[in-house]
Design a protein around this motif. Structure first.
Motif, PDB file in Angstrom:
ATOM      1  N   ILE A 279     -33.115  21.917  28.365  1.00  0.00           N
ATOM      2  CA  ILE A 279     -32.334  21.306  29.426  1.00  0.00           C
ATOM      3  C   ILE A 279     -33.098  21.268  30.744  1.00  0.00           C
ATOM      4  CG2 ILE A 279     -31.023  23.136  30.601  1.00  0.00           C
ATOM      5  CD1 ILE A 279     -28.515  21.404  29.587  1.00  0.00           C
ATOM      6  N   ALA A 280     -34.197  22.004  30.831  1.00  0.00           N
ATOM      7  CA  ALA A 280     -34.978  22.007  32.075  1.00  0.00           C
ATOM      8  C   ALA A 280     -35.409  20.590  32.468  1.00  0.00           C
ATOM      9  CB  ALA A 280     -36.171  22.950  31.936  1.00  0.00           C
ATOM     10  N   PRO A 281     -35.955  19.767  31.536  1.00  0.00           N
ATOM     11  CA  PRO A 281     -36.317  18.399  31.932  1.00  0.00           C
ATOM     12  C   PRO A 281     -35.103  17.574  32.363  1.00  0.00           C
ATOM     13  CG  PRO A 281     -37.175  18.926  29.738  1.00  0.00           C
ATOM     14  CD  PRO A 281     -36.315  20.063  30.150  1.00  0.00           C
ATOM     15  N   ILE A 282     -33.954  17.827  31.737  1.00  0.00           N
ATOM     16  CA  ILE A 282     -32.755  17.073  32.105  1.00  0.00           C
ATOM     17  C   ILE A 282     -32.292  17.471  33.496  1.00  0.00           C
ATOM     18  CG2 ILE A 282     -30.317  16.761  31.517  1.00  0.00           C
ATOM     19  CD1 ILE A 282     -31.275  16.986  28.567  1.00  0.00           C
ATOM     20  N   TYR A 283     -32.473  18.757  33.836  1.00  0.00           N
ATOM     21  CA  TYR A 283     -32.071  19.192  35.171  1.00  0.00           C
ATOM     22  C   TYR A 283     -32.988  18.644  36.246  1.00  0.00           C
ATOM     23  CZ  TYR A 283     -27.751  21.613  34.840  1.00  0.00           C
ATOM     24  OH  TYR A 283     -26.404  21.859  34.708  1.00  0.00           O
ATOM     25  N   ALA A 284     -34.212  18.254  35.878  1.00  0.00           N
ATOM     26  CA  ALA A 284     -35.054  17.557  36.849  1.00  0.00           C
ATOM     27  C   ALA A 284     -34.339  16.269  37.270  1.00  0.00           C
ATOM     28  CB  ALA A 284     -36.408  17.246  36.230  1.00  0.00           C
TER      29      ALA A 284
ATOM     30  N   PRO B 154     -26.617  24.865  43.348  1.00  0.00           N
ATOM     31  CA  PRO B 154     -26.365  25.679  42.138  1.00  0.00           C
ATOM     32  C   PRO B 154     -25.115  25.217  41.392  1.00  0.00           C
ATOM     33  CG  PRO B 154     -26.195  27.001  44.154  1.00  0.00           C
ATOM     34  CD  PRO B 154     -26.704  25.672  44.558  1.00  0.00           C
ATOM     35  N   LEU B 155     -24.240  24.485  42.080  1.00  0.00           N
ATOM     36  CA  LEU B 155     -23.014  24.039  41.417  1.00  0.00           C
ATOM     37  C   LEU B 155     -23.296  23.035  40.303  1.00  0.00           C
ATOM     38  CD1 LEU B 155     -20.587  23.715  44.454  1.00  0.00           C
ATOM     39  CD2 LEU B 155     -20.939  25.634  42.918  1.00  0.00           C
ATOM     40  N   THR B 156     -24.518  22.458  40.277  1.00  0.00           N
ATOM     41  CA  THR B 156     -24.853  21.553  39.178  1.00  0.00           C
ATOM     42  C   THR B 156     -24.899  22.296  37.841  1.00  0.00           C
ATOM     43  OG1 THR B 156     -27.192  21.894  39.660  1.00  0.00           O
ATOM     44  CG2 THR B 156     -26.173  19.918  40.567  1.00  0.00           C
ATOM     45  N   LEU B 157     -24.971  23.619  37.910  1.00  0.00           N
ATOM     46  CA  LEU B 157     -24.938  24.400  36.666  1.00  0.00           C
ATOM     47  C   LEU B 157     -23.656  24.147  35.885  1.00  0.00           C
ATOM     48  CD1 LEU B 157     -26.315  27.910  37.695  1.00  0.00           C
ATOM     49  CD2 LEU B 157     -27.271  26.385  35.980  1.00  0.00           C
ATOM     50  N   THR B 158     -22.640  23.620  36.574  1.00  0.00           N
ATOM     51  CA  THR B 158     -21.366  23.322  35.906  1.00  0.00           C
ATOM     52  C   THR B 158     -21.583  22.569  34.595  1.00  0.00           C
ATOM     53  OG1 THR B 158     -20.301  23.167  38.058  1.00  0.00           O
ATOM     54  CG2 THR B 158     -19.122  22.233  36.198  1.00  0.00           C
TER      55      THR B 158
ATOM     56  N   SER C 177     -30.924  32.047  35.820  1.00  0.00           N
ATOM     57  CA  SER C 177     -32.153  32.678  36.282  1.00  0.00           C
ATOM     58  C   SER C 177     -33.367  31.804  35.960  1.00  0.00           C
ATOM     59  CB  SER C 177     -32.268  34.075  35.672  1.00  0.00           C
ATOM     60  OG  SER C 177     -33.370  34.181  34.830  1.00  0.00           O
ATOM     61  N   LEU C 178     -33.377  31.163  34.782  1.00  0.00           N
ATOM     62  CA  LEU C 178     -34.559  30.384  34.419  1.00  0.00           C
ATOM     63  C   LEU C 178     -34.564  29.002  35.069  1.00  0.00           C
ATOM     64  CD1 LEU C 178     -34.949  31.578  30.757  1.00  0.00           C
ATOM     65  CD2 LEU C 178     -36.472  32.037  32.669  1.00  0.00           C
ATOM     66  N   LEU C 179     -33.423  28.529  35.547  1.00  0.00           N
ATOM     67  CA  LEU C 179     -33.420  27.287  36.325  1.00  0.00           C
ATOM     68  C   LEU C 179     -33.493  27.588  37.828  1.00  0.00           C
ATOM     69  CD1 LEU C 179     -30.759  25.073  34.463  1.00  0.00           C
ATOM     70  CD2 LEU C 179     -33.238  24.940  34.313  1.00  0.00           C
TER      71      LEU C 179
END
Lengths: 276, 306
Positions: free
Chosen positions: A117-122, A132-136, A209-211
């Motif tokens: 999901i790291a590339p998607i969070y880019a 941080p609310l994007t973690l939703t 933590s990892l994002l």
């Protein structure tokens, strides 16, 4: 005679198990209380506990996590309740698919999900910002199995087809059926789905933590290296809070003695047994 | 979808000319699932796809086996998997045995009693909420300044645990992991235990069977698939756990999830960017095998405990 001694030895064994396992489970918790109330030179002090209120990073992160929990609950309910109701009523053919997808996160450890999901969070960061609310988004995925099980139990316990047919024949639209007939009837299931989601979000560490988002668990972990007393004090408080939440849920859940395997649907991560 | 004239859903089979309209409605009914599918595609299925395909791609997106080879040949990677598997085996076994005993002790009491409610709620907290905080719990107990470490040093003047360093090793991890495995076992196994009908016990007793005979010939065989299934679940749980180990061990990466952490955070050597994905794929494979076995066992379990 034999039956009496049998019962007595059973009772002794039972208490032995309760005491031994109980000590193992309670000792670290008591040690945390002891650790967080240590003062200088062997005295007791509430310094660490007072420190919770004075650490701005910590307070910010608690606020962030509470907001995340609220957003995740809303997202989970909006995503699951209409979909699952619709699937139950109109497209039972895709029920197995929806179930499979909802239970999939159990097979994909959070540490694996974060890699993918790291590339998607880019992209998420690019489109909606780096709050941080994007973690939703990912948290809604994370709570899917538990929420699915709770809501599925709720829908299974009522005759949803008859109820909605009755409402429809009286002229209710589909949204009205959902809001005024289905939801009030599965309120208990929705509450337990929400509470489990809240507990999971407040306790989540891996993905945040990892994002690199500062949620409460991430900050507690950092704090542990700097000021262990405060970190331990917050941990005790958080564990107690979660315990109270779950006790409340236990009392809210309707008691159905006839279906013992539905007793702890929300907290049980074990899944497929009902329909596997 | 919104036509008010159609009173009853699917059960009334449309016949003759109505069939085409029925097909159209069925198609529009499928549209109701689209928002859900769109969301899980982006945030669940796509990430999974990225992991699976990324494991076989180099930095330019070309197919390569080098990531997988790096994992299989790099002793550090392979060892981390072996240690993770060993840790999961040990803690699943310990958790299953003690969790099952605890579940039995709780099930013997009143079903609506305070003890049962508190144990179940506390188990939910410890099994699923703990993470980082459990690492602190054990540091506060057995760490260098831990309660037990100091207590032993003060009262007995001894230091059998060599100053708390053991908590960072395999034994320490096993103790901490077992701590959240026991509550999980209770949550998973308690319903199975309560599915045992009291009549079975009475039948065994009235035929002169001892307590041992009952568990040997009735309770044990009925519960054994549930027990094995729960143990598999515990294995998967320990194998995927990250938070506790990450909080406990900040240097070195003895476990597979910690190897993924260092692959993600340390901006590894050029050309190795996808090794993390190969590691992640390895974890998915292990968990998938275990969960498939679990699903098969569940199918057997449900036969009796209905």
């Amino acid at each position: 005679m034999a039956a009496v001694t049998g019962r007595r030895s059973r009772s002794i064994l039972r208490w032995l198990v309760l005491v031994v396992v109980g000590i193992y489970l309670l000792l670290p918790l008591l040690a945390m209380v002891e650790f967080s109330t240590r003062g200088a030179g062997g005295t007791r002090s509430l310094e660490a506990w007072r420190g919770i209120g004075e650490d701005d990073d910590l307070l910010d992160s608690i606020l962030t996590s509470v907001e995340l929990a609220a957003l995740t609950v809303v997202g989970m309910l909006v995503l699951l309740v209409p979909t699952m109701t619709w699937v139950h009523l109109r497209v039972p053919a895709v029920r197995r698919i929806v179930e499979f997808i909802c239970l999939l996160p159990l097979t994909i450890p959070a540490i694996v999900l974060v890699v993918g999901i790291a590339p998607i969070y880019a992209w998420v960061t690019y489109l909606v910002g780096d709050s941080p609310l994007t973690l939703t988004f990912v948290y809604v995925v994370l709570v899917l199995p538990y929420a699915y099980r709770a809501i599925d139990g709720g829908l299974g316990a009522i005759d949803i087809v008859t109820l909605s047919e009755a409402a429809r024949s009286l002229g209710a639209s589909w949204p009205q059926v959902l809001v005024r007939v289905i939801i009030p009837n599965i309120r208990g299931a929705l509450i337990s789905a929400s509470v489990v989601s809240i507990a999971l979000v407040l306790g989540e560490f891996t993905i945040a933590s990892l994002l690199n988002f500062d949620t409460v668990q991430v900050v507690i972990n950092l704090l542990g290296k700097r000021n262990a007393g405060i970190a331990v004090a917050v941990s005790v408080a958080a564990l107690l809070f979660a315990f109270v939440l779950l006790v409340v849920v236990a009392y809210l859940e309707p008691r159905r003695r006839s279906a013992p395997d539905d007793e702890t649907p929300a907290t049980a991560p074990a899944v497929q047994e009902a329909r596997a | 979808m919104t036509d008010m004239l159609a009173p009853a859903p699917a059960q009334t089979r449309p016949t003759g000319p109505a069939t085409r309209r029925g097909a159209g409605r069925r198609l529009s009914a499928y549209l109701g699932v689209v928002p859900f599918l769109a969301f899980v595609t982006v945030f669940l299925l796509w990430p999974t796809y990225i992991v699976v395909t990324g494991a076989f791609q180099d930095d330019q997106g070309q197919f390569t086996m080098s990531n997988v080879e790096a994992v299989l040949s790099g002793p550090a990677y392979l060892d981390s998997f072996l240690v993770s598997i060993a840790l999961s085996l040990v803690t699943a076994a310990l958790g299953a045995v003690f969790g099952a005993l605890l579940a039995w002790a709780v099930a013997e009491g009143r079903p609506d009693g305070l003890l049962r409610r508190c144990v179940v709620a506390a188990s939910g907290v410890l099994a699923q909420f703990g993470g980082v905080m459990l690492a602190f719990a054990f540091l506060a107990t057995f760490g260098f300044n831990g309660f037990i470490t100091l207590l032993l040093a003060d009262t007995l003047g001894i230091d059998p645990l060599s100053g708390g360093g053991w908590i960072y090793g395999f034994a320490g991890l096993a103790v901490v992991y077992t701590y959240f495995q026991i509550p999980l076992m209770l949550i998973v196994f308690l319903p199975a235990l309560e599915g045992l009908k009291p009549q079975w016990r009475e039948a065994s007793d009235s035929l002169g069977g001892s307590g041992w005979a009952y568990w040997r010939h009735v309770g044990g065989p009925i519960l054994s698939p549930s027990f094995a299934g729960a143990a598999l679940l515990l294995f998967a749980n320990a194998f995927s756990a990250y938070a506790t180990a990450a909080a406990l061990i900040s240097q070195g990466s003895p476990l597979a999830p910690l190897q993924i952490r260092s692959a993600l955070t340390s901006e590894t050597v050029l050309g190795q960017a996808n090794v993390g994905k190969a590691l992640a794929l390895g974890m998915v494979i292990v968990v998938a095998v275990v969960m498939t076995l679990y699903a098969l066992l569940q199918r057997r379990t449900s036969k009796w405990l209905r």
